[in-house]
Design a protein around this motif. Structure first.
Motif, PDB file in Angstrom:
ATOM      1  N   TRP A 585       0.820  -1.223   0.000  1.00 14.35           N
ATOM      2  CA  TRP A 585       0.000   0.000   0.000  1.00 14.35           C
ATOM      3  C   TRP A 585       0.855   1.275   0.000  1.00 14.35           C
ATOM      4  N   CYS A 586       2.188   1.104   0.189  1.00 13.19           N
ATOM      5  CA  CYS A 586       3.051   2.292   0.172  1.00 13.19           C
ATOM      6  C   CYS A 586       2.940   2.969  -1.200  1.00 13.19           C
ATOM      7  N   GLY A 587       2.761   4.263  -1.169  1.00 12.26           N
ATOM      8  CA  GLY A 587       2.620   5.019  -2.419  1.00 12.26           C
ATOM      9  C   GLY A 587       1.227   4.977  -2.994  1.00 12.26           C
ATOM     10  N   LYS A 588       0.351   4.161  -2.360  1.00  9.99           N
ATOM     11  CA  LYS A 588      -1.001   4.020  -2.926  1.00  9.99           C
ATOM     12  C   LYS A 588      -2.092   4.459  -1.970  1.00  9.99           C
ATOM     13  N   PHE A 589      -1.703   4.810  -0.759  1.00 10.46           N
ATOM     14  CA  PHE A 589      -2.711   5.094   0.271  1.00 10.46           C
ATOM     15  C   PHE A 589      -2.263   6.268   1.134  1.00 10.46           C
ATOM     16  N   VAL A 590      -3.229   7.157   1.479  1.00  9.88           N
ATOM     17  CA  VAL A 590      -2.906   8.237   2.431  1.00  9.88           C
ATOM     18  C   VAL A 590      -4.014   8.369   3.470  1.00  9.88           C
ATOM     19  N   TYR A 623       8.204   6.220   5.839  1.00 10.25           N
ATOM     20  CA  TYR A 623       7.725   5.621   4.587  1.00 10.25           C
ATOM     21  C   TYR A 623       7.782   6.543   3.371  1.00 10.25           C
ATOM     22  N   GLU A 624       7.948   7.849   3.595  1.00 11.15           N
ATOM     23  CA  GLU A 624       7.711   8.771   2.472  1.00 11.15           C
ATOM     24  C   GLU A 624       8.713   8.582   1.332  1.00 11.15           C
ATOM     25  N   THR A 625       8.256   8.970   0.155  1.00 13.42           N
ATOM     26  CA  THR A 625       9.117   8.984  -1.027  1.00 13.42           C
ATOM     27  C   THR A 625       9.143  10.426  -1.523  1.00 13.42           C
ATOM     28  N   SER A 626       9.798  10.641  -2.630  1.00 15.67           N
ATOM     29  CA  SER A 626       9.897  12.022  -3.132  1.00 15.67           C
ATOM     30  C   SER A 626       8.524  12.607  -3.468  1.00 15.67           C
ATOM     31  N   ASP A 627       7.581  11.756  -3.890  1.00 11.15           N
ATOM     32  CA  ASP A 627       6.274  12.307  -4.267  1.00 11.15           C
ATOM     33  C   ASP A 627       5.112  11.740  -3.454  1.00 11.15           C
ATOM     34  N   TRP A 628       5.404  11.152  -2.314  1.00 12.51           N
ATOM     35  CA  TRP A 628       4.301  10.576  -1.506  1.00 12.51           C
ATOM     36  C   TRP A 628       4.645  10.562  -0.022  1.00 12.51           C
TER      37      TRP A 628
END
Ligand code: F6P
Length: 762
Positions: A585-590, A623-628
């Motif tokens: 779900w990382c990058g797919k859920f907030v 968990y964060e990435t450059s755009d999430w």
């Protein structure tokens, strides 16, 4: 009392009479006499239709036999003479035969020779009786219709005289036969009709007697009601008498509709109708700490704000429907500048429907009454959120003083001595008793919006007796759940000298009874904030743009006052657990966590805010990435329109209260989803979980379980979402806030009538 009395009496009367009527009908159907009469009556009809022709057939048969016998007798008596005369060719035979035909039914006698010649015949012999007709009948008897339409019976007998032979003819007139069979048919019909009539009368007599008995009992019941009505009328001259039975039944139907809510779609108009019918002319006064409309200066100008408050969300639509006065603390920076000389302002500002009366509190009063006793004492005491309650004498003194000030304002706003006063929440535990002293005839409905703890927990409050005593000044004391009612009654039992009736849920203290009842609160339906909303797609687009989210991002929302009872920290921990257990779900859920700051001056709230900010940062960092980033934490007040837009943009709403009386956010989320999609994850420790059982019910203390629920929500098919959402929406629609208010007002109206009857002088 009036309604209750009528309801009870008519329920009883109707069920008794309905049973009696059924029994009578059963008896009627089974009664042997009635059944026999019915059978005979039916049989008589069948006989008339079937047996009347049969009777004439039988009579005709008998008469024909008789004619045959008579013919044989006549032949036997004249045979020798005829034979003797024939052999001698004696012409005196004719006068002899004429004498025989003196008999009224015997028409003629004659003799036909074998050669086909009528050798002798009386003068009455019809022309139609010929020897050729005898030959045609081969010597058998036969009927003949004469030219004049009459019928005759011809009976030939073979006679032998030496070498010759012939037939002796006896002709009978059959007109008497038609006359006899006609009479027989008529007598049969008369006889059967008489029998039918007799049994019909018997049936009517039996039915009439039984029905008369039932009618008498019904009349005596009505007379009894009218007698009691007269009695009540003496105590209450406005009570209507002389209505007929059907009018009373109509009233009953209306009351049952209101009382049971069976057929009622509760709406503002239905609620005001109820108020008009059941509490005619009654003034409605609401008292709460939080005001429904706050005026704050924004850029130097007064701007209206609707506070984040379940209480306001619920009560404001009710007040719009009922009209009246709402008394509350004026807490906005522009509040004083927007009231009239009586500290009143007409609201809603754009379309005024009732009056808001503001009360001004000093800083000292606010410290002691609001922050101190209410929110550092009673709030943590009543919520099991493991925050220690603080009780300070100085706070208690302010609490008493402010409650007293509100009581005096209630008195000054009352336009009659018996208004309906709706007191809201734990800020005013003493107010009901104070108002009762000032306005003894007032109907006071107090609603406790937060949980009531068990008596052991409540017992730690230094002013437990005063608080219970204050609340028992109410006519009705309401909680969201039966469980909280039970807790309250246990506390009364443990700390007060009073009479408790657990069966009907009431406490009598000092001779006055208070009903303790569950009234699960709700929201308006349809919600006002939904009216201006864009489509679901547009809401999603707008929210995604605001938070910089891609189109396929799955969204969970959490929206509430920033309170430690709401489980904001626990929700974030659940997101953390989800992402560690399900990295897919990382990058797919907030999680969009919108929290409105509240009571920020208190240490527990300030700590919560910094703890939440720190945790959000920590999870994002992990968990964060450059755009999430997984947690979007927005701490500010959100207007209702924004709240509804968020609800509509979300895939799920997470309500993770550690303890909550009801939680209206859960109901608002459901109401916002007119597309019937979206999943509600709901704490089992919120009162709402008793009603919204199609939500995914979770224990907010169990991060693993909550994470699994989020995962389940993300994977849930649309058809399952729809099935669950439909049921929840149906419940919130049916049990909306107008129904909540209606139930309390109906109970209040019954109690008012009872009071009037019990204390006519008051
Ligand atoms: O939940 C209890 C409650 O009194 C609600 O009725 C209301 O929404 C809220 O708390 C009030 O909070 P505040 O202290 O901000 O008025």
């Amino acid at each position: 009392m009036k309604q209750e009395w009528r309801l009870r009496n008519f329920h009883t009367l109707l069920s008794v009479e309905r049973r009696r009527l059924r029994a009578v009908l059963r008896k009627l159907a089974l009664h042997p006499a009635v059944r026999a009469a019915g059978l005979v009556f039916g049989a008589a009809f069948i006989l008339i239709v079937g047996l009347a022709p049969l009777s004439s057939f039988l009579v005709e048969g008998w008469l024909r036999q008789d004619i045959e016998l008579r013919s044989q007798l006549i032949v036997r008596s004249i045979k020798n003479q005829v034979v003797a005369n024939l052999s001698e060719s004696n012409p005196d035979l004719v006068p002899f035969l004429e004498r025989i035909t003196d008999d009224e039914r015997l028409l003629a006698v004659g003799y036909c020779s074998d050669a086909g010649q009528m050798l002798y015949a009386t003068s009455s012999m019809p022309h139609e009786v010929t020897c050729s007709a005898i030959a045609q009948a081969k010597g058998d008897a036969f009927d003949l219709v004469l030219k004049d339409g009459s019928r005759v019976h011809v009976s030939p007998t073979l006679l032998r005289t030496g070498a010759t032979s012939g037939h002796l003819l006896v002709v009978h007139d059959l007109s008497f036969l038609d006359e006899r069979t006609g009479k027989a048919r008529l007598y049969t019909i008369f006889a059967l009709l008489g029998a039918s009539l007799a049994f019909g009368l018997l049936t009517i007599g039996v039915v009439g007697a039984v029905m008369r008995g039932w009618r008498q009992s019904l009349q005596s019941a009505i007379a009894q009601i009218q007698g009691e009505t007269t009695h009540i009328r003496q105590a209450n001259p406005s009570f209507p008498i002389g209505r007929d039975f059907y009018a009373l039944l109509d009233a009953l139907r209306t009351e049952r509709t209101f009382a049971e809510g069976l057929y009622v779609e509760w709406s503002p108009s239905r609620l005001s109708e109820l108020l008009r019918d059941e509490l005619p002319g009654a003034q409605v006064i609401i008292v709460s700490n939080r005001e429904p409309y706050i005026h704050n200066y924004v850029d130097g100008k007064p701007a209206v704000q609707i506070p984040a408050s379940g209480l306001v969300a619920a009560l404001e639509p009710v007040m719009r429907a009922c009209g009246g006065v709402w008394i509350a603390h004026g807490s906005g920076s522009a509040d004083r500048d927007t009231v009239d000389e009586h500290d009143r302002v007409a609201v809603p500002p754009d379309h005024p429907e009732y009056s808001l009366r503001r009360i001004w509190l000093s800083d000292e009063e606010q410290e002691g009454y609001y922050y101190g006793l209410s929110n550092e004492g009673l709030w943590p005491l009543c919520h099991i959120a493991f925050v220690r309650p603080n009780f300070r004498d100085a706070d208690w003194r302010q609490y008493i003083a402010v409650n007293q000030r509100f009581a005096e304002v209630v008195l000054s706003e009352a336009t009659a001595d018996d208004p309906i006063i709706l007191i809201q929440d734990y800020h005013f535990a003493l107010l009901p008793r104070m108002v009762r002293k000032l306005l003894p005839k007032a109907t006071i409905i107090t609603f406790w919006h937060i949980p009531w703890p068990n008596s052991e927990t409540f017992g730690i409050c230094p002013w437990r007796e005063e608080i219970i005593d204050g609340l028992l000044g109410s006519t009705i004391l309401g909680f969201h759940t039966q469980f909280h009612c039970n807790n309250f009654i246990e506390a009364v039992d443990r700390f007060m000298e009073s009479r408790i009736d657990r069966e009907i849920g009431s406490v009598t203290l000092g001779g006055r009874e208070t009903l303790i009842r569950p009234y699960p609160i709700s929201i308006e339906w349809p919600p006002r904030a939904l009216a201006g909303q864009a489509s679901i797609e547009d809401c999603r687009r707008s929210v995604r743009e605001r938070f910089g989210l891609p189109e396929d991002m799955r969204i969970a929302v959490g929206i509430e006052r920033f309170d430690y009872t709401k489980g904001v920290i626990d929700r974030m921990k659940a997101v953390d657990t989800l992402l560690s257990l399900h990295p897919e779900w990382c990058g797919k859920f907030v999680l969009i966590q919108a929290a409105a700051p509240t009571r920020s001056k208190l240490a527990a709230y300030a700590e919560l805010q910094s703890e939440a900010a720190r945790l959000a940062e920590e999870i994002n960092a992990r968990y964060e990435t450059s755009d999430w980033r997984p947690v979007h934490h927005v701490v500010r007040h959100h207007e209702q329109d924004e709240v509804y837009e968020l609800f509509r943009a979300a895939d799920m709403c997470i309500v993770s209260s550690l303890h909550d009386g009801m939680n209206l956010v859960a109901k608002e989320f459901v109401a916002s989803r007119d597309d019937e999609l979206g999943v509600l994850i709901l704490s089992g420790l919120a009162g709402a979980s008793r009603e919204l059982s199609e939500a995914l019910i979770v224990n907010p203390y169990d991060a693993g379980q909550m994470a699994r629920a989020i995962d389940q929500a993300l994977r849930m098919s649309q058809s399952e979402q729809r099935q669950r959402m439909r049921l929840m929406r149906d419940l919130v629609r049916r049990h909306n806030v107008y129904g909540w208010a209606a139930k309390m007002l109906l109970d209040a109206s019954h109690l008012r009538e009872r009071e009037r009857v019990a204390h006519p002088g008051l």
